[in-house]
Enzyme design. Structure first.
Site, PDB file in Angstrom:
ATOM      1  N   ASP A 187       2.904   8.251   6.411  1.00  0.00           N
ATOM      2  CA  ASP A 187       3.200   7.382   5.266  1.00  0.00           C
ATOM      3  C   ASP A 187       4.704   7.139   5.114  1.00  0.00           C
ATOM      4  O   ASP A 187       5.274   7.379   4.025  1.00  0.00           O
ATOM      5  CB  ASP A 187       2.664   8.003   3.972  1.00  0.00           C
ATOM      6  CG  ASP A 187       1.198   8.395   4.073  1.00  0.00           C
ATOM      7  OD1 ASP A 187       0.446   7.697   4.764  1.00  0.00           O
ATOM      8  OD2 ASP A 187       0.808   9.407   3.443  1.00  0.00           O
ATOM      9  N   GLU A 192      -4.699  -0.064   0.485  1.00  0.00           N
ATOM     10  CA  GLU A 192      -3.833   0.936  -0.125  1.00  0.00           C
ATOM     11  C   GLU A 192      -2.425   0.749   0.396  1.00  0.00           C
ATOM     12  O   GLU A 192      -2.120  -0.292   0.988  1.00  0.00           O
ATOM     13  CB  GLU A 192      -4.367   2.357   0.142  1.00  0.00           C
ATOM     14  CG  GLU A 192      -4.589   2.693   1.600  1.00  0.00           C
ATOM     15  CD  GLU A 192      -5.166   4.096   1.805  1.00  0.00           C
ATOM     16  OE1 GLU A 192      -5.406   4.818   0.835  1.00  0.00           O
ATOM     17  OE2 GLU A 192      -5.361   4.463   2.980  1.00  0.00           O
TER      18      GLU A 192
HETATM   19  O1  FUB Z   1      -1.470  10.345   3.391  1.00  0.00           O
HETATM   20  C1  FUB Z   1      -2.578  10.315   2.536  1.00  0.00           C
HETATM   21  C2  FUB Z   1      -3.056   8.916   2.386  1.00  0.00           C
HETATM   22  O2  FUB Z   1      -3.464   8.406   3.634  1.00  0.00           O
HETATM   23  C3  FUB Z   1      -2.005   7.948   1.926  1.00  0.00           C
HETATM   24  O3  FUB Z   1      -1.679   8.073   0.591  1.00  0.00           O
HETATM   25  C4  FUB Z   1      -2.648   6.691   2.343  1.00  0.00           C
HETATM   26  O4  FUB Z   1      -1.797   5.588   2.301  1.00  0.00           O
HETATM   27  C5  FUB Z   1      -3.105   7.041   3.728  1.00  0.00           C
HETATM   28  O5  FUB Z   1      -2.104   6.929   4.682  1.00  0.00           O
END
Ligand code: FUB
Length: 447
Positions: free
Chosen positions: A35, A208
């Protein structure tokens, strides 16, 4: 093996335990990172990733994401990275559940000389449910960061991203299945408007990881989206920071390795745009232990983004006198040059290249040769058969710089060979097996 050494230095005005790393893709070879939020502060690139760890009984949920803290990394050149250590941990956040190990994707932004680090975490049982978003504040990009006592009221979700518009207004974005946004007050700690569900993104499939940037008056909202089975990186554009946005295309296809998540940030650094993202390079059998990468990003003249094809070579220029990891190659022959972990049980040691067919070759681009000229090449290699490597630069067509004989044996060794002077400049290196043999190479460097 990746170059990695530890020192104590005065950095950012205070003494830190500091790790120096040199890397291509993935960028960080000493821990799992995911991320990536990359930022340019004071002429340097700062990287604020999630920090994946392996869950163990009593520490996180086995088989799931497991994160207990955040590190910050910096680089003056996208090649040499410094790990400034832990900046926030779950047990230092008053409202967060310190048994949740859910410190997911963060972001950091500078406003009026202060650095605001935004991160999601699960709230303590009894204080609510699910994820909230917290702010920690520092005077320097690498901390120390002081977390607030309460999360930002009005945000329930993950993956905070903050951008400051040309008029100084800050906006915060986050995800909860879909993408949301709101204005931030000048204190950067409270919402200044009601949250809105951002439109118009593809209806179906999880979205997301919002990350907004502006270029030439266009607001680009980038995000991972499950359009098929796993996430790919897409973007939508608008003339307003809160939309409505118009779907504009795919920035990066689904990972060939099958890593379920991806997560991006986009920066301009020294007149080049870069995409930071992640993959599962160091954990190919478990995609919740991820690794951050970067590749160059280009725009078409109409402002649309050209699809980014992931590379191992990544970004930046490698100094000829540092260990050159040719397994992070730019191109290679179809047959006879393969890349594997040096030791599958110790993946942070990195990869090796095996040459086992006549004339098999590998090319590694953008190596800087300075003045005074290097006069020898050193190859870390081993060969069960004995063999000869031709090492050349491809700026003067086919000019051979060196032939290095790797003796027969079962141990790794460093073989040094004198070479003719190399004219200064940035060159592409080609390493080729001469005739038959089986030769494994860890790295090479010049001196
Ligand atoms: O790293 C945990 C979660 O996985 C993140 O918050 C999302 O964006 C995905 O990458």
């Amino acid at each position: 093996m990746m170059k990695y050494f530890k020192q104590y230095l005065i950095l950012c005005g205070f003494v830190l335990s500091t790790n120096y790393l040199t890397a291509q893709n993935p960028l960080i070879m000493t821990q799992f990172t995911a991320d990536p939020s990359a930022r340019v502060f004071n002429g340097k690139v700062y990287l604020y990733p999630s920090h994946d760890i392996v869950a163990t009984p009593g520490h996180g949920r086995i088989g799931w994401f497991c994160m207990q803290d955040y590190h910050v990394f910096s680089s003056p050149n996208l090649t040499d990275w410094t790990d400034h250590g832990v900046i926030v941990s779950q047990n230092k956040v008053p409202w967060a559940d310190s048994a949740a190990y859910s410190m997911w994707a963060p972001d950091c932004i500078e406003q009026n000389g202060k650095y605001y680090f935004y991160f999601p975490a699960t709230v303590k049982p009894g204080n609510g449910k699910g994820f909230a978003v917290e702010v920690a504040i520092a005077d320097k990009p690498c901390g120390p960061f002081i977390p607030q006592s309460q999360p930002i009221a009005g945000i329930h979700g993950i993956d905070p991203n903050v951008q400051i518009d040309k008029d100084g207004q800050a906006y915060i974005y986050w995800a909860q299945g879909n993408l949301y946004g709101a204005k931030l007050k000048a204190n950067m700690l409270e919402l200044a408007s009601d949250p809105v569900k951002l439109g118009d993104f593809p209806d179906k499939g999880l979205k997301e990881g919002p990350y907004l940037f502006e270029r030439n008056g266009i607001y680009y909202m980038t995000y991972p989206h499950v359009a098929n089975k796993i996430e790919r990186l897409e973007y939508a554009i608008s003339n307003n920071p809160l939309g409505p946005f118009k779907y504009a295309g795919v920035i990066m296809d689904e990972s060939a390795s099958g890593c379920w998540t991806n997560h991006q940030s986009v920066i301009e650094f020294k007149n080049q745009w870069y995409l930071f993202y992640h993959n599962d390079d160091l954990s190919p059998n478990f995609d919740k232990n991820r690794s951050v990468r970067a590749d160059s990003l280009f725009f078409n003249t109409d402002g649309t983004i050209r699809k980014v094809i992931p590379t191992l070579r990544g970004v930046g220029i490698t100094n000829a006198t540092k260990e050159i990891q040719i397994d992070r190659f730019s191109a290679k022959s179809d047959e006879g040059a393969t890349v594997d972990f040096i030791d599958a049980a110790k993946r942070f040691q990195g990869w090796k290249t095996t040459f086992n067919k006549p004339d098999a070759w590998i090319q590694y681009n953008r190596v800087y040769f300075g003045k005074p000229s290097v006069r020898s090449v050193i190859v870390s290699a081993r060969s069960t058969t004995g063999g000869t490597l031709i090492i050349r630069t491809n700026d003067i067509a086919g000019k051979i710089a060196a032939e290095v004989k790797i003796p027969k044996g079962s141990d790794w060794g460093e073989i040094k060979k004198a070479i003719a002077a190399v004219p200064p400049g940035i060159k592409n290196l080609v390493i080729q097996l001469k005739g038959n043999g089986n030769v494994e190479v860890d790295w090479l460097r010049f001196e």
